[in-house]
Design an enzyme around this catalytic site. Structure first.
Site, PDB file in Angstrom:
ATOM      1  CD  GLU A   1      90.463  76.481  87.752  1.00 44.67           C
ATOM      2  OE1 GLU A   1      90.999  76.846  88.784  1.00 44.67           O
ATOM      3  OE2 GLU A   1      89.099  76.487  87.528  1.00 44.67           O
ATOM      4  CG  HIS A   2      92.593  72.664  90.588  1.00 45.79           C
ATOM      5  ND1 HIS A   2      93.063  72.633  91.891  1.00 45.79           N
ATOM      6  CD2 HIS A   2      91.781  73.361  90.640  1.00 45.79           C
ATOM      7  CE1 HIS A   2      92.524  73.628  92.628  1.00 45.79           C
ATOM      8  NE2 HIS A   2      91.367  74.215  91.832  1.00 45.79           N
ATOM      9  CD  GLU A  79      90.025  75.882  95.176  1.00 42.45           C
ATOM     10  OE1 GLU A  79      88.991  75.976  94.397  1.00 42.45           O
ATOM     11  OE2 GLU A  79      91.232  76.120  94.688  1.00 42.45           O
TER      12      GLU A  79
END
Length: 371
Positions: A1-2, A79
């Site tokens: 995703e990143h 995160e």
């Protein structure tokens, strides 16, 4: 995703897309859940064609440049570190740990340990392999919202997303059974960091997302959360034991299983009566099993959802677009809007509800397949 947003062959600047959306009054974001990754972006209407050109290139020819692996590993770890001690995340992890060997019991975020190189070629090779296996047109959905006529939006979608290859990827299916003898009948006491008092009863149910037309889980939650006279919500408030009773259903929380939850927001006095409250709620379920459900609830529920569909609550386009895209992964695309709100005929609803009512933490019924 990143890694996906870190440039494509056509637009190689790793910060280019974020800068483009910001320059055109928009933003971009993404999230990954147990079985889905959802990418989203928003720009001013005039910039939509170019934004889609840039956005769609991530799904056809992303760079996945290995030089950014460590940077993004650290971003994911940051995160996780920042949020790991939040109460709702601790409870979320705990609930999944109680599932035993079921695949939903896994670490879902990522840190430096989980993302360490463990196989030949390391994390980068695994990332590329994952993209090649699952980023296939037949597993993907897209939704566009804009001020253009629908045919024009359709043309934009076909122009930009039509180039995503269809690799005929096999859709992953979760079929692992939960061992209820091991998983069920657990009582957990948790001391929160925040000043909250809650009693929760979680019931694991079969995934019944396919019953989106009759919504048995949502119908039952509507009944059990009712504030009609002599219902648990009213009695608990009259006794001074709770400020609110929230009953909710998530039919696909654990893939092939769902979750049905009573959440009682306790008063200080109610905290001392947790066992009495539990007995009241389970006793109410027993009464419904024996006496059935008053038909007036069906009409109320149907009217409520029909009105919710007719007068859809306005949400921002950014949120609405990714909600629609997620819905299309669960429901047929032509029903993606109404499946979230509208209530159909109650065909099969009572059968499904009776199965739901047999599920409770101290029950001995275990897995209860559809007849």
């Amino acid at each position: 995703e990143h890694m996906l947003f870190m440039g494509s062959a056509q637009f190689p600047d790793p910060d280019g897309f974020m800068a483009f959306t910001a320059e055109h009054g928009g933003m971009t974001n993404a999230y990954t859940g147990l079985d889905i990754t959802n990418y989203m972006m928003m720009v001013e209407n005039d910039a939509l064609p170019e934004a889609l050109d840039r956005f769609s290139s991530f799904f056809t020819d992303p760079l996945l440049d290995p030089t950014y692996i460590d940077k993004e590993k650290n971003a994911v770890n940051a995160e996780w570190s920042m949020r790991r001690e939040q109460d709702f995340r601790i409870i979320y992890r705990l609930a999944r740990q109680l599932l035993g060997d079921h695949p939903a019991n896994r670490f879902q975020i990522g840190n430096l340990e989980s993302l360490a190189d463990k196989t030949e070629g390391g994390l980068h090779a695994a990332t590329v392999a994952f993209f090649e296996q699952y980023y296939s047109a037949n597993l993907m959905k897209a939704s566009l919202i804009g001020n253009l006529p629908l045919p024009a939006l359709q043309q934009l979608a076909e122009t930009h997303f039509g180039e995503i290859p269809n690799k005929q990827a096999v859709r992953p299916e979760m079929s692992a059974a939960i061992d209820f003898a091991e998983v069920g009948a657990k009582r957990v006491r948790y001391a929160p960091q925040d000043d909250t008092r809650e009693l929760r009863l979680d019931f694991i149910i079969d995934n019944n997302s396919d019953l989106y037309d009759t919504k048995p889980s949502e119908y039952l939650s509507y009944i059990l959360g009712s504030e009609m006279p002599d219902t648990p919500a009213v009695r608990l408030r009259d006794l001074g034991w709770a400020s609110a009773l929230i009953v909710s259903a998530d039919p696909a929380r654990y893939g092939n299983y769902g979750l049905f939850t009573f959440s009682v927001q306790l008063t200080p006095e109610g905290l001392a009566h947790r066992d009495d409250i539990t007995a009241m709620l389970l006793g109410y379920l027993d009464m419904l099993r024996e006496q059935g459900v008053d038909d007036r609830y069906a009409e109320e529920f149907g009217t409520s959802l029909a009105n919710r569909f007719r007068f859809l609550e306005k949400m921002d386009d950014f949120s609405y677009a990714h909600e629609l895209t997620r819905a299309m992964q669960t429901y047929p695309a032509q029903y993606a809007i109404e499946a979230l709100t509208k209530y159909g005929a109650i065909k099969g609803g009572w059968l499904a509800m009776k199965r739901l009512l047999r599920c409770h933490p101290w029950g001995g019924h275990g897995h209860d397949p559809v007849p």
